[in-house]
Every structure is written in structure tokens, then in C-alpha cells.
Design an enzyme around this catalytic site. Structure first.
Site, PDB file in Angstrom:
ATOM      1  N   PRO A  54      10.682  27.548 -33.430  1.00 40.52           N
ATOM      2  CA  PRO A  54       9.699  27.848 -32.382  1.00 40.52           C
ATOM      3  C   PRO A  54       9.934  26.907 -31.197  1.00 40.52           C
ATOM      4  O   PRO A  54       9.571  25.733 -31.235  1.00 40.52           O
ATOM      5  CB  PRO A  54       8.353  27.578 -33.067  1.00 40.52           C
ATOM      6  CG  PRO A  54       8.658  26.635 -34.175  1.00 40.52           C
ATOM      7  CD  PRO A  54      10.066  26.904 -34.606  1.00 40.52           C
ATOM      8  N   ASP A  88      11.685  21.514 -31.057  1.00 43.02           N
ATOM      9  CA  ASP A  88      11.185  22.275 -32.204  1.00 43.02           C
ATOM     10  C   ASP A  88       9.715  21.934 -32.407  1.00 43.02           C
ATOM     11  O   ASP A  88       9.379  20.816 -32.792  1.00 43.02           O
ATOM     12  CB  ASP A  88      12.018  21.913 -33.441  1.00 43.02           C
ATOM     13  CG  ASP A  88      11.700  22.790 -34.641  1.00 43.02           C
ATOM     14  OD1 ASP A  88      10.610  23.383 -34.680  1.00 43.02           O
ATOM     15  OD2 ASP A  88      12.550  22.860 -35.551  1.00 43.02           O
ATOM     16  N   HIS A  89       8.845  22.920 -32.161  1.00 45.42           N
ATOM     17  CA  HIS A  89       7.405  22.652 -32.232  1.00 45.42           C
ATOM     18  C   HIS A  89       6.919  22.461 -33.670  1.00 45.42           C
ATOM     19  O   HIS A  89       5.775  22.044 -33.894  1.00 45.42           O
ATOM     20  CB  HIS A  89       6.629  23.795 -31.578  1.00 45.42           C
ATOM     21  CG  HIS A  89       5.341  23.364 -30.950  1.00 45.42           C
ATOM     22  ND1 HIS A  89       4.685  22.200 -31.288  1.00 45.42           N
ATOM     23  CD2 HIS A  89       4.574  23.942 -29.983  1.00 45.42           C
ATOM     24  CE1 HIS A  89       3.589  22.079 -30.580  1.00 45.42           C
ATOM     25  NE2 HIS A  89       3.490  23.122 -29.775  1.00 45.42           N
ATOM     26  N   ARG A  90       7.762  22.755 -34.658  1.00 38.24           N
ATOM     27  CA  ARG A  90       7.394  22.454 -36.043  1.00 38.24           C
ATOM     28  C   ARG A  90       7.484  20.959 -36.311  1.00 38.24           C
ATOM     29  O   ARG A  90       6.817  20.426 -37.196  1.00 38.24           O
ATOM     30  CB  ARG A  90       8.323  23.191 -37.012  1.00 38.24           C
ATOM     31  CG  ARG A  90       8.315  24.702 -36.899  1.00 38.24           C
ATOM     32  CD  ARG A  90       9.418  25.305 -37.735  1.00 38.24           C
ATOM     33  NE  ARG A  90      10.736  24.823 -37.325  1.00 38.24           N
ATOM     34  CZ  ARG A  90      11.889  25.129 -37.932  1.00 38.24           C
ATOM     35  NH1 ARG A  90      11.881  25.914 -38.994  1.00 38.24           N
ATOM     36  NH2 ARG A  90      13.029  24.661 -37.485  1.00 38.24           N
ATOM     37  N   ALA A 143       7.739  18.371 -33.606  1.00 36.26           N
ATOM     38  CA  ALA A 143       7.116  17.499 -32.606  1.00 36.26           C
ATOM     39  C   ALA A 143       6.151  18.292 -31.741  1.00 36.26           C
ATOM     40  O   ALA A 143       6.196  19.529 -31.696  1.00 36.26           O
ATOM     41  CB  ALA A 143       8.190  16.840 -31.746  1.00 36.26           C
TER      42      ALA A 143
END
Length: 403
Positions: A199, A372-374, A376
Site C-alpha cells: 500500500p 509502505d504504509h503497513r 510506517a
């Protein structure tokens, strides 16, 4: 009987396209002699012979994409059993229609056997490589062949009357068609995997480059040439140590974020064959001047097609310096399985207000950082780019951090 298989010649490689063979059945080969050129997702690589012997059989056609572990050809060494005595692994039969389609496709380009570097030499000297007569028995055009042609020591190959198959192929090939294969296809696969797995969030920021460009000018006047990207890499390493989550890899299966202890910075390079990411290894242990030298050497090797597998492996964070091309912004795709990628865009002269409320001319650069929003969040990304910007905007502070 020696089986020559497609092995993993690059980080995370799962498949490769067989470009062409450098040998044919009946040829005698020595250990480590190049046998076949393979296109991976990052580079063209040669597979060497595992031993000496005679090429007995080529199993896979050129132009075919195969998985790692697939047997490509057989070599019979001294004292080894004959082909009839060897129980070969079952092969997947390619439908006749597909074979004919592949032959027609390949013939439309009349591909000459030559390495990317040899092709570059020909292009740089405005030579049609198809006019160069190969001296190698395999039909491969070498650098020496191109230079001999350049000196007029050989005549262009005479054109022969086109065959019916060649005429048909030329009719099928039109200017508005581009083959979707080779490195372009491999890049597409990797980008698709990254985009559909991670994501992505992209954070934009600005960096005042005025003081750094002034320092670089002073160094140049003193006889020391250092590129701006070399300063970027050093500042990034310092920032990554403060924010290790961006020098990491997500292990979903084991539910862990793996924080890397090494700082291997990938430097995206745009070549005629596509985007390649050579790596400055152990950037935390190198001076800015050494990083500059590494970047320069890697860029030259990438554009000449001379990169080795070790040159493109194990990157932990990737940089895309697209400013010199005129870019003012982008949403870059992360170099999977890394956690983040930063892109540096165009630096422009703009009016700025200094600490005395005076309007002065400064140099501002935009950057975009995809993460990567998973792994950070946005606030962490902002803090990371702020840390990087502070080191670039105050290069004396960057020097102090290196002590």
C-alpha cells in the site's frame, strides 16, 4: 552428462528469458566459458559452463521465458555417460502453433548475436550491427569485429534476396508496435508485484540546495569533483540510522519487520534497455568521494551493459535522481521488497525570504518519498525527510555527523 540449468543470478530472481546461445551442439567448451545470455528483471547475464566437454543438446528455444531450475542444455564431459544413457527430466511440450509464432516474431528483428556493450559501441559509431561480419564461429559479433568494421578492414555483409518468411515478418512488423518482452517485460512484472502488494503512500517535500551547491562549487574550484547524489546518499544513510524502519523489509509470513544492519543504496539508472538499479554497497562505511566514484562507475557499467550480478544485489533503500531529466514531481513505485524509495526532482532558482526578512535568490529542490504504509506512517516519513533536508541544507552539519 552435465545439465546447465537456469540458476538464480540476481536477488529474488524467479525466471529469465533466453536471449541467445553462444554455442551450438557439437561445440567443445571449457569450464566457465559463457554458454547463453539470459535476460533477468534487471540485466542481461551470461551463464557459464559448469565444466569442460561437448555440447550435446540445447533444450530450450531462444525467446522462451523459463523458471529458475529449468535445464537449458546438456554438456557431455570426458568419461561421462552418453545422452542415450541419461534419464532426462520430462519437458513441457510447446504447441507447434506457438513455436511457429515465436519463430516468426524473432525473425522479424533478424537479431544479431552480440552483447549489450558491443551493440552500444556500434550505435555510438553509427554502425548497423547487422552489417558487421562476425569472426566468431558461433556467429557472435564481438567488440573487435565492430572496431575492424569501423577501420574499414571488412566490407558490409552483402544483402541476399529476402526469403518468403522474412518478407512476411517485415509485413507483420509496423512502426507502431513495440515488442513487450525482455527487460521491459521483467520490469513490468516487478512493478506490478510491488504496486499490488504494497500500500503505497507518497510524501512530497522541498529542500533548500543553496548551501550544498555553494560547497560543491568551492570543492570543484579546489580540484575536488563530487556529484550532488553522493552527498544525498551520505545524508540518507545518516537519516536511515535515525529512522531504521525505512531501511527494512516486511516479513508478513513471520509477522516481523526486519531492520537491516547494512546500508546498501540502490541508484536507479535509465538505460536504453530500461530501468536498472545498481547498488552502492556499505554506503555507511564510505566517504562522500568514494560514494561519488562508486556511483560514476556503476552508471557507466549500467549504460554499457557490463553490470555483474553482485552490482545489483541486496539493496536496502533506493534512490531515483530524476531532477536532471526535468522532473518536478512523481509518485515512485517502491523497489520491492524494500520499504521506501525517494526520488529527487528538479532544482530551480526561486525567491526566498532569509532570516532577516530579505528576499534572496536560492535553489530549491522537490523530493517525493513513497513508503509502505503497513510498515510506517506519514508522520514518520515527514520526520525522516526533515532529517535528510537538515543535513543537505546545512552541509557543515553533515560533515560533523560523519566524525
Amino acid at each position: 552428462m552435465l545439465e546447465v540449468k537456469l540458476h538464480d543470478i540476481g536477488e529474488g530472481m524467479t525466471e529469465g528469458e533466453i536471449l541467445h546461445y553462444l554455442v551450438k551442439p557439437g561445440d567443445r567448451v571449457t569450464a566457465d566459458q559463457p554458454l547463453v545470455e539470459v535476460q533477468t528483471d534487471k540485466m542481461v547475464a551470461e551463464l557459464p559452463s559448469p565444466g569442460a566437454g561437448t555440447v550435446k543438446e540445447i533444450v530450450i528455444d531462444t525467446g522462451t521465458t523459463v523458471q529458475v531450475g529449468t535445464t537449458l542444455l546438456y554438456i557431455e564431459g570426458e568419461g561421462s555417460p552418453t545422452a542415450a544413457e541419461v534419464k532426462t527430466a520430462p519437458k513441457t511440450e510447446v504447441p507447434a502453433a506457438k513455436k511457429e509464432e515465436k519463430k516468426a516474431f524473432i525473425s522479424s528483428f533478424n537479431r544479431v548475436l552480440a552483447t549489450p556493450y558491443t551493440r552500444k559501441i556500434a550505435r555510438d559509431n553509427n554502425i548497423n550491427i547487422e552489417d558487421v561480419t562476425p569472426s566468431d564461429p558461433s556467429g557472435r559479433v564481438t567488440e573487435e569485429d565492430v572496431y575492424r568494421f569501423l577501420k574499414g578492414e571488412q566490407q558490409p555483409q552483402k544483402e541476399t534476396a529476402p526469403t518468403a518468411e522474412a518478407s512476411f515478418s517485415r509485413q507483420k512488423t509496423t512502426p507502431d508496435e513495440i515488442p513487450f518482452r525482455g527487460m521491459r517485460k521483467q520490469i513490468a512484472k516487478k512493478m506490478t508485484k510491488s504496486l499490488f502488494t504494497i500500500p503505497h503512500v507518497t510524501h512530497f517535500d522541498e529542500v533548500n540546495m543553496t548551501n550544498l551547491l555553494k560547497l560543491r562549487g568551492e570543492l570543484k574550484a579546489a580540484g575536488v569533483s563530487v556529484s550532488v547524489p553522493a552527498f544525498f546518499v551520505k545524508a540518507l544513510v545518516i537519516a536511515l540510522k535515525d529512522f531504521p524502519v525505512f531501511n527494512a523489509e516486511l516479513d508478513e509470513e513471520n509477522e516481523k519487520i526486519l531492520l537491516k544492519k547494512e546500508y546498501h543504496i540502490g541508484m536507479a539508472v535509465d538505460t536504453e534497455d530500461g530501468l536498472i538499479v545498481p547498488v552502492v554497497h556499505d554506503a555507511d562505511k564510505k566517504s562522500i568521494k568514494t560514494i561519488h566514484d562508486d556511483i560514476k562507475q556503476l552508471n557507466e557499467k549500467a549504460r554499457e551493459g557490463k553490470l555483474k550480478p553482485a552490482d545489483i544485489q541486496n539493496s536496502t533503500f533506493t534512490v531515483s535522481n530524476v531532477g536532471p531529466l526535468g522532473s518536478i514531481g512523481a509518485t515512485p513505485i517502491i523497489n520491492y521488497p524494500e520499504t521506501a524509495l525517494i526520488a529527487f526532482h528538479k532544482t530551480k532558482k526561486v525567491p526566498l525570504v532569509n532570516e532577516h526578512d530579505e528576499i534572496v535568490i536560492g535553489h530549491m529542490m522537490t523530493l517525493s518519498m513513497s513508503f509502505d504504509h503497513r510498515v510506517a506512517d506519514g508522520a514518520t516519513a515527514v520526520a525522516f525527510t526533515n532529517r535528510f533536508a537538515s543535513l543537505i541544507e546545512q552541509p557543515n552539519k553533515l560533515m560533523l555527523e560523519m566524525i
